[in-house]
Design a protein around this motif. Structure first.
Motif, short mmCIF file in Angstrom:
data_model
loop_
_atom_site.label_atom_id
_atom_site.label_comp_id
_atom_site.label_asym_id
_atom_site.label_seq_id
_atom_site.Cartn_x
_atom_site.Cartn_y
_atom_site.Cartn_z
N ALA A 190 -9.52 6.74 -1.81
CA ALA A 190 -8.24 7.43 -1.75
C ALA A 190 -7.22 6.62 -0.96
O ALA A 190 -6.06 6.47 -1.35
N HIS A 191 -7.69 6.05 0.19
CA HIS A 191 -6.79 5.22 1.02
C HIS A 191 -6.39 3.96 0.27
O HIS A 191 -5.23 3.53 0.32
N ALA A 192 -7.35 3.37 -0.45
CA ALA A 192 -7.05 2.15 -1.21
C ALA A 192 -6.01 2.43 -2.28
O ALA A 192 -5.12 1.61 -2.55
N SER A 193 -6.11 3.60 -2.92
CA SER A 193 -5.15 3.97 -3.96
C SER A 193 -3.75 4.12 -3.37
O SER A 193 -2.76 3.63 -3.93
N VAL A 194 -3.68 4.79 -2.20
CA VAL A 194 -2.38 4.96 -1.53
C VAL A 194 -1.82 3.62 -1.09
O VAL A 194 -0.63 3.33 -1.26
N ALA A 195 -2.69 2.76 -0.52
CA ALA A 195 -2.24 1.45 -0.05
C ALA A 195 -1.72 0.60 -1.21
O ALA A 195 -0.72 -0.11 -1.10
N ALA A 196 -2.45 0.67 -2.35
CA ALA A 196 -2.00 -0.09 -3.52
C ALA A 196 -0.65 0.39 -4.00
O ALA A 196 0.22 -0.41 -4.36
N SER A 197 -0.47 1.72 -3.98
CA SER A 197 0.81 2.28 -4.39
C SER A 197 1.93 1.85 -3.45
O SER A 197 3.01 1.46 -3.88
N ASP A 198 1.63 1.91 -2.12
CA ASP A 198 2.62 1.48 -1.13
C ASP A 198 2.93 0.00 -1.28
O ASP A 198 4.07 -0.43 -1.13
N GLY A 199 1.88 -0.80 -1.56
CA GLY A 199 2.08 -2.24 -1.73
C GLY A 199 2.99 -2.55 -2.90
O GLY A 199 3.87 -3.41 -2.81
N LYS A 200 2.79 -1.84 -4.00
CA LYS A 200 3.66 -2.03 -5.16
C LYS A 200 5.09 -1.62 -4.85
O LYS A 200 6.04 -2.27 -5.26
N ASP A 201 5.23 -0.54 -4.09
CA ASP A 201 6.56 -0.05 -3.72
C ASP A 201 7.27 -1.08 -2.85
O ASP A 201 8.45 -1.39 -3.06
N THR A 202 6.54 -1.62 -1.87
CA THR A 202 7.12 -2.64 -0.99
C THR A 202 7.48 -3.90 -1.77
O THR A 202 8.53 -4.52 -1.54
N HIS A 203 6.60 -4.27 -2.71
CA HIS A 203 6.87 -5.46 -3.53
C HIS A 203 8.14 -5.28 -4.36
O HIS A 203 8.98 -6.18 -4.42
N ARG A 204 8.27 -4.10 -4.98
CA ARG A 204 9.48 -3.84 -5.78
C ARG A 204 10.72 -3.85 -4.89
O ARG A 204 11.77 -4.39 -5.27
N ALA A 205 10.62 -3.23 -3.71
CA ALA A 205 11.75 -3.17 -2.79
C ALA A 205 12.14 -4.57 -2.31
O ALA A 205 13.33 -4.87 -2.13
N THR A 206 11.15 -5.44 -2.12
CA THR A 206 11.43 -6.81 -1.70
C THR A 206 12.17 -7.57 -2.79
O THR A 206 13.11 -8.33 -2.51
#
Length: 360
Positions: free
Chosen positions: A34-50
């Motif tokens: 569950a944490h890995a799924s959230v982290a992956a989602s956050d990582g994609k969000d940060t990548h898009r924002a960057t």
């Protein structure tokens, strides 16, 4: 004697205990996924924002001046102007401007907040002034009255600037006159600054700047010609010609010959402004130094002439390159990216942060 039947299964209590043990052991594993799924989602969000922050930085760097960013970009310029909003216009006391725009990346929309800071921190973590090669590099340059070089290096201008060839000319004259001393040749060698503007065709000017050196001995004149630059520019574009030169004789008049093609119309010639810029820092002219213009060739007399304070035989203006002290020359660009739904912009809710700089 009772025998245990080998085919008997687990008892109900044994099953319950096994399930309970399995549940306890599975909880950390499920939590990890569950944490890995959230982290992956956050990582994609940060990548898009960057990516959004980088695209905004590129858009701002595409503007030549800060005025384009603060005015044209927002009020209807060519670079996505309609999507920008002015949060805080330029504040002369704070020396900042704040803008926001919405940017969509991979189907997700973000808010990019841009702060243009003209008065940023100029000391390092130890409190020392930030320098490069001994020169203090800081926001205070915004307050200095400095030449606007973008005024010179524009696509409507021709800039003629090259190291003077006086030493090479002197060597040629010395070779041709071996009985003469170096001092005698140097003291009697004269130079003419030459500018030629001719039509290559109906659409293009050929602009040539060169030095013509002369030395006379026993009635014979020796010459040496050295190009400064030979270039072309569209007739519809040419407005200014800048001829930068160094002084080799600082107590006498130097000659300037300007030749405009006779096929150049009066209206075309009047559009051209010619600047002869003495680079005084190399050798400051003494009293008596001047430029003697010959503009009798072709349509040269119709152009406007300027010098930076050097006297001439023309009614040449001394108004040269503008010096700007508007306070907008170098700035730190801060880009913070937030979710589209955010209404307050703080460090706690921003997705990514990017800092860069821009200068004119």
């Amino acid at each position: 004697m009772n025998r245990i039947n080998a085919k008997e299964g687990f008892s109900l209590i044994e099953v319950i205990i096994a399930v309970a043990i399995l549940a306890v052991l599975s909880m950390p594993i499920l939590a990890y996924f569950a944490h890995a799924s959230v982290a992956a989602s956050d990582g994609k969000d940060t990548h898009r924002a960057t990516i959004v922050a980088q695209s905004v930085a590129e858009e701002l760097n595409g503007c030549e001046t800060f005025e384009q960013i603060e005015e044209k970009l927002v009020s209807g310029g060519s670079v996505s102007a309609s999507s920008w909003t002015v949060d805080s216009p330029y504040d002369a006391s704070a020396k900042k401007t704040s803008l926001t725009k919405k940017v969509t990346e991979d189907g997700y929309t973000y808010q990019a907040k841009v702060t243009i800071d003209y008065n940023y921190e100029t000391k390092d973590a130890s409190g020392n002034n930030i320098d490069v090669n001994g020169d203090k590099i800081d926001a205070q340059y915004n307050g200095y009255a400095m030449p606007e070089l973008k005024e010179v290096y524009a696509d409507t201008n021709v800039v003629l600037s090259e190291t003077d060839q006086a030493d090479t000319a002197f060597s040629n004259f010395l070779y041709s006159n071996p009985t003469k001393s170096e001092t005698e040749i140097k003291n009697n060698m004269v130079r003419t600054l030459c500018l030629s503007v001719h039509k290559k065709n109906a659409d293009v000017y050929n602009v040539r700047g060169y030095y013509l050196y002369r030395y006379t001995n026993n009635g014979k004149t020796y010459t040496y010609s050295a190009d400064v630059e030979d270039t072309e520019i569209e007739i519809s574009k040419l407005e200014n010609i800048y001829f930068f030169y160094n002084i080799i004789q600082d107590n006498a008049a130097e000659s300037v010959e300007v030749d405009f093609d006779s096929s150049i119309t009066q209206a075309e010639a009047e559009k051209i402004h010619v600047y002869f810029v003495c680079q005084k820092e190399v050798k400051k002219p003494k009293t008596g130094y001047s430029l003697n213009f010959d503009t009798s060739h072709g349509q040269a007399a119709w152009a406007a002439y300027y010098t930076n304070g050097v006297p001439t035989n023309l009614a040449a203006s001394s108004e040269m390159i503008q010096h700007d002290s508007s306070g907008k020359r170098i700035a730190k660009i801060i880009i913070d990216v937030y979710d589209e739904s955010e209404t307050s912009f703080t460090e706690l809710n921003r997705i990514t942060h990017l800092e860069t700089s821009k200068g004119e």
